[in-house]
Design a protein around this motif. Structure first.
Motif, PDB file in Angstrom:
ATOM      1  N   PHE A 140       5.715  13.921 -27.461  1.00  0.00           N
ATOM      2  CA  PHE A 140       6.126  14.404 -28.780  1.00  0.00           C
ATOM      3  C   PHE A 140       5.279  13.815 -29.902  1.00  0.00           C
ATOM      4  CE2 PHE A 140      10.441  14.883 -26.667  1.00  0.00           C
ATOM      5  CZ  PHE A 140      10.226  16.209 -26.374  1.00  0.00           C
ATOM      6  N   PRO A 141       5.264  14.504 -31.067  1.00  0.00           N
ATOM      7  CA  PRO A 141       4.477  14.011 -32.204  1.00  0.00           C
ATOM      8  C   PRO A 141       5.098  12.768 -32.830  1.00  0.00           C
ATOM      9  CG  PRO A 141       5.686  15.974 -32.820  1.00  0.00           C
ATOM     10  CD  PRO A 141       5.909  15.784 -31.355  1.00  0.00           C
ATOM     11  N   THR A 142       4.256  11.974 -33.429  1.00  0.00           N
ATOM     12  CA  THR A 142       4.693  10.801 -34.186  1.00  0.00           C
ATOM     13  C   THR A 142       4.150  10.931 -35.602  1.00  0.00           C
ATOM     14  OG1 THR A 142       2.737   9.528 -33.559  1.00  0.00           O
ATOM     15  CG2 THR A 142       4.673   9.331 -32.126  1.00  0.00           C
ATOM     16  N   SER A 143       4.534  10.020 -36.474  1.00  0.00           N
ATOM     17  CA  SER A 143       4.038  10.094 -37.847  1.00  0.00           C
ATOM     18  C   SER A 143       2.531   9.848 -37.907  1.00  0.00           C
ATOM     19  CB  SER A 143       4.778   9.081 -38.720  1.00  0.00           C
ATOM     20  OG  SER A 143       4.584   7.783 -38.219  1.00  0.00           O
ATOM     21  N   ALA A 144       2.004   9.043 -37.012  1.00  0.00           N
ATOM     22  CA  ALA A 144       0.574   8.765 -36.990  1.00  0.00           C
ATOM     23  C   ALA A 144      -0.207   9.861 -36.268  1.00  0.00           C
ATOM     24  CB  ALA A 144       0.315   7.430 -36.310  1.00  0.00           C
ATOM     25  N   ASN A 145       0.469  10.613 -35.375  1.00  0.00           N
ATOM     26  CA  ASN A 145      -0.205  11.622 -34.568  1.00  0.00           C
ATOM     27  C   ASN A 145       0.673  12.876 -34.541  1.00  0.00           C
ATOM     28  OD1 ASN A 145      -1.774  12.986 -32.785  1.00  0.00           O
ATOM     29  ND2 ASN A 145      -1.385  11.627 -31.053  1.00  0.00           N
ATOM     30  N   PRO A 146       0.445  13.874 -35.400  1.00  0.00           N
ATOM     31  CA  PRO A 146       1.363  15.005 -35.534  1.00  0.00           C
ATOM     32  C   PRO A 146       1.168  16.116 -34.499  1.00  0.00           C
ATOM     33  CG  PRO A 146      -0.372  15.216 -37.141  1.00  0.00           C
ATOM     34  CD  PRO A 146      -0.605  13.916 -36.406  1.00  0.00           C
ATOM     35  N   TYR A 147       0.748  15.785 -33.287  1.00  0.00           N
ATOM     36  CA  TYR A 147       0.519  16.791 -32.258  1.00  0.00           C
ATOM     37  C   TYR A 147       1.488  16.601 -31.098  1.00  0.00           C
ATOM     38  CZ  TYR A 147      -3.853  18.014 -34.542  1.00  0.00           C
ATOM     39  OH  TYR A 147      -4.784  18.423 -35.446  1.00  0.00           O
ATOM     40  N   THR A 148       1.983  17.735 -30.577  1.00  0.00           N
ATOM     41  CA  THR A 148       2.767  17.731 -29.350  1.00  0.00           C
ATOM     42  C   THR A 148       1.814  18.063 -28.218  1.00  0.00           C
ATOM     43  OG1 THR A 148       4.755  18.470 -30.473  1.00  0.00           O
ATOM     44  CG2 THR A 148       4.681  18.783 -28.101  1.00  0.00           C
ATOM     45  N   THR A 149       1.768  17.211 -27.203  1.00  0.00           N
ATOM     46  CA  THR A 149       0.890  17.441 -26.057  1.00  0.00           C
ATOM     47  C   THR A 149       1.758  17.852 -24.877  1.00  0.00           C
ATOM     48  OG1 THR A 149      -0.583  15.727 -26.877  1.00  0.00           O
ATOM     49  CG2 THR A 149      -0.902  16.437 -24.601  1.00  0.00           C
ATOM     50  N   VAL A 150       1.405  18.991 -24.258  1.00  0.00           N
ATOM     51  CA  VAL A 150       2.132  19.514 -23.098  1.00  0.00           C
ATOM     52  C   VAL A 150       1.165  19.529 -21.924  1.00  0.00           C
ATOM     53  CG1 VAL A 150       3.440  21.439 -22.174  1.00  0.00           C
ATOM     54  CG2 VAL A 150       3.536  20.948 -24.624  1.00  0.00           C
ATOM     55  N   VAL A 151       1.534  18.817 -20.847  1.00  0.00           N
ATOM     56  CA  VAL A 151       0.702  18.750 -19.650  1.00  0.00           C
ATOM     57  C   VAL A 151       1.495  19.370 -18.510  1.00  0.00           C
ATOM     58  CG1 VAL A 151      -0.576  17.258 -18.076  1.00  0.00           C
ATOM     59  CG2 VAL A 151      -0.345  16.615 -20.479  1.00  0.00           C
ATOM     60  N   THR A 152       0.939  20.418 -17.871  1.00  0.00           N
ATOM     61  CA  THR A 152       1.608  21.096 -16.760  1.00  0.00           C
ATOM     62  C   THR A 152       0.908  20.706 -15.470  1.00  0.00           C
ATOM     63  OG1 THR A 152       2.067  22.942 -18.240  1.00  0.00           O
ATOM     64  CG2 THR A 152       2.366  23.331 -15.897  1.00  0.00           C
ATOM     65  N   LEU A 153       1.701  20.319 -14.472  1.00  0.00           N
ATOM     66  CA  LEU A 153       1.170  19.910 -13.174  1.00  0.00           C
ATOM     67  C   LEU A 153       1.686  20.868 -12.093  1.00  0.00           C
ATOM     68  CD1 LEU A 153       2.257  16.659 -14.372  1.00  0.00           C
ATOM     69  CD2 LEU A 153       0.205  16.486 -13.038  1.00  0.00           C
ATOM     70  N   HIS A 154       0.791  21.348 -11.246  1.00  0.00           N
ATOM     71  CA  HIS A 154       1.157  22.151 -10.071  1.00  0.00           C
ATOM     72  C   HIS A 154       0.782  21.332  -8.848  1.00  0.00           C
ATOM     73  CE1 HIS A 154       2.079  26.337 -11.372  1.00  0.00           C
ATOM     74  NE2 HIS A 154       1.538  25.882 -12.504  1.00  0.00           N
ATOM     75  N   GLY A 155       1.733  21.047  -7.995  1.00  0.00           N
ATOM     76  CA  GLY A 155       1.442  20.305  -6.770  1.00  0.00           C
ATOM     77  C   GLY A 155       0.877  18.921  -7.012  1.00  0.00           C
ATOM     78  N   GLY A 156       1.254  18.280  -8.120  1.00  0.00           N
ATOM     79  CA  GLY A 156       0.835  16.919  -8.383  1.00  0.00           C
ATOM     80  C   GLY A 156      -0.516  16.797  -9.073  1.00  0.00           C
ATOM     81  N   ARG A 157      -1.113  17.920  -9.495  1.00  0.00           N
ATOM     82  CA  ARG A 157      -2.405  17.889 -10.188  1.00  0.00           C
ATOM     83  C   ARG A 157      -2.301  18.627 -11.515  1.00  0.00           C
ATOM     84  NH1 ARG A 157      -6.541  15.561  -7.570  1.00  0.00           N
ATOM     85  NH2 ARG A 157      -6.284  15.304  -5.356  1.00  0.00           N
ATOM     86  N   ILE A 158      -3.074  18.179 -12.513  1.00  0.00           N
ATOM     87  CA  ILE A 158      -3.033  18.799 -13.833  1.00  0.00           C
ATOM     88  C   ILE A 158      -3.556  20.225 -13.728  1.00  0.00           C
ATOM     89  CG2 ILE A 158      -3.968  18.772 -16.171  1.00  0.00           C
ATOM     90  CD1 ILE A 158      -4.015  15.744 -16.061  1.00  0.00           C
ATOM     91  N   PHE A 159      -2.717  21.168 -14.180  1.00  0.00           N
ATOM     92  CA  PHE A 159      -3.062  22.585 -14.141  1.00  0.00           C
ATOM     93  C   PHE A 159      -3.404  23.100 -15.535  1.00  0.00           C
ATOM     94  CE2 PHE A 159      -1.671  27.059 -14.311  1.00  0.00           C
ATOM     95  CZ  PHE A 159      -2.498  27.588 -13.346  1.00  0.00           C
ATOM     96  N   ASN A 160      -2.690  22.609 -16.546  1.00  0.00           N
ATOM     97  CA  ASN A 160      -2.898  23.092 -17.902  1.00  0.00           C
ATOM     98  C   ASN A 160      -2.656  21.958 -18.890  1.00  0.00           C
ATOM     99  OD1 ASN A 160      -3.373  24.888 -19.992  1.00  0.00           O
ATOM    100  ND2 ASN A 160      -1.242  25.564 -20.078  1.00  0.00           N
ATOM    101  N   LEU A 161      -3.515  21.873 -19.900  1.00  0.00           N
ATOM    102  CA  LEU A 161      -3.369  20.917 -20.998  1.00  0.00           C
ATOM    103  C   LEU A 161      -3.244  21.714 -22.287  1.00  0.00           C
ATOM    104  CD1 LEU A 161      -6.184  18.399 -20.057  1.00  0.00           C
ATOM    105  CD2 LEU A 161      -3.750  17.915 -20.098  1.00  0.00           C
ATOM    106  N   GLU A 162      -2.280  21.329 -23.114  1.00  0.00           N
ATOM    107  CA  GLU A 162      -2.062  22.048 -24.360  1.00  0.00           C
ATOM    108  C   GLU A 162      -1.704  21.064 -25.448  1.00  0.00           C
ATOM    109  OE1 GLU A 162       0.586  25.931 -25.661  1.00  0.00           O
ATOM    110  OE2 GLU A 162       0.866  25.003 -23.702  1.00  0.00           O
ATOM    111  N   ARG A 163      -2.296  21.231 -26.612  1.00  0.00           N
ATOM    112  CA  ARG A 163      -2.024  20.334 -27.735  1.00  0.00           C
ATOM    113  C   ARG A 163      -1.695  21.203 -28.945  1.00  0.00           C
ATOM    114  NH1 ARG A 163      -2.622  14.763 -28.447  1.00  0.00           N
ATOM    115  NH2 ARG A 163      -3.468  14.109 -30.456  1.00  0.00           N
ATOM    116  N   ILE A 164      -0.461  21.053 -29.472  1.00  0.00           N
ATOM    117  CA  ILE A 164       0.054  21.900 -30.531  1.00  0.00           C
ATOM    118  C   ILE A 164       0.371  21.027 -31.742  1.00  0.00           C
ATOM    119  CG2 ILE A 164       1.818  23.590 -31.146  1.00  0.00           C
ATOM    120  CD1 ILE A 164       2.345  23.752 -28.056  1.00  0.00           C
TER     121      ILE A 164
END
Length: 167
Positions: A140-164
């Protein structure tokens, strides 16, 4: 043949019901139970009839003494000890994910590497799609870093990275 088997089973069940059980204390102070009492120890028969009732609370018409517990015909029951109330730990502070950490993450990286670099997520969801376990980690975002980072894993490996960007 079936009648004979049924008759034998009924006789065997009747023999089990009629068995007596005795209680005695041996020389080491251990309480023992058995069908035959020892000859050198005092023993007493045990009532194994399950015809008794179990009381689970104060019955109608009985007196309740708050200091000493419920009374029934002059018999006092011990009062239960109070259990201390423990507050749950406060929720962990939102940590978010720094940009330096985000740019070092890559598709195909294992969940262990992600957790080692970015730490535990602020929120985690787990789904199952066609025999694959899909985990989504939210930082989740903080006051110092206003971005929400979403990391999706399929089978234990990173499948998608998203920063909103969310304020």
């Amino acid at each position: 043949m079936r009648v004979l088997i049924g008759l034998l089973l009924a006789c065997a069940a009747g023999a089990c019901v009629g068995a007596e059980v005795y209680r005695w204390v041996d020389e080491k102070g251990v309480v023992n139970y058995g069908e035959k009492p020892p000859a050198n120890r005092p023993s007493r028969p045990v009532n194994t009839d399950p015809g008794g009732t179990i009381e689970s609370g104060p019955a109608y018409g009985r007196k309740f003494d708050p200091a000493g517990g419920r009374t029934a015909g002059g018999t006092q029951y011990p009062q239960a000890a109070a259990v201390p109330f423990v507050l749950p730990p406060p929720p962990a502070a939102v940590r978010g994910m720094d940009f330096d950490t985000y740019i070092r993450l890559q598709g195909g990286m294992t969940e262990g590497e992600l957790l080692l670099r970015a730490g535990r997520p602020d929120y985690e969801s787990v789904d199952s799609i066609r025999r694959d376990i899909v985990k989504t980690f939210y930082y989740f975002p903080t006051s110092a870093n206003p971005y929400t980072t979403v990391v999706t894993l399929h089978g234990g490996r990173i499948f998608n990275l998203e920063r909103i960007k969310k304020l």
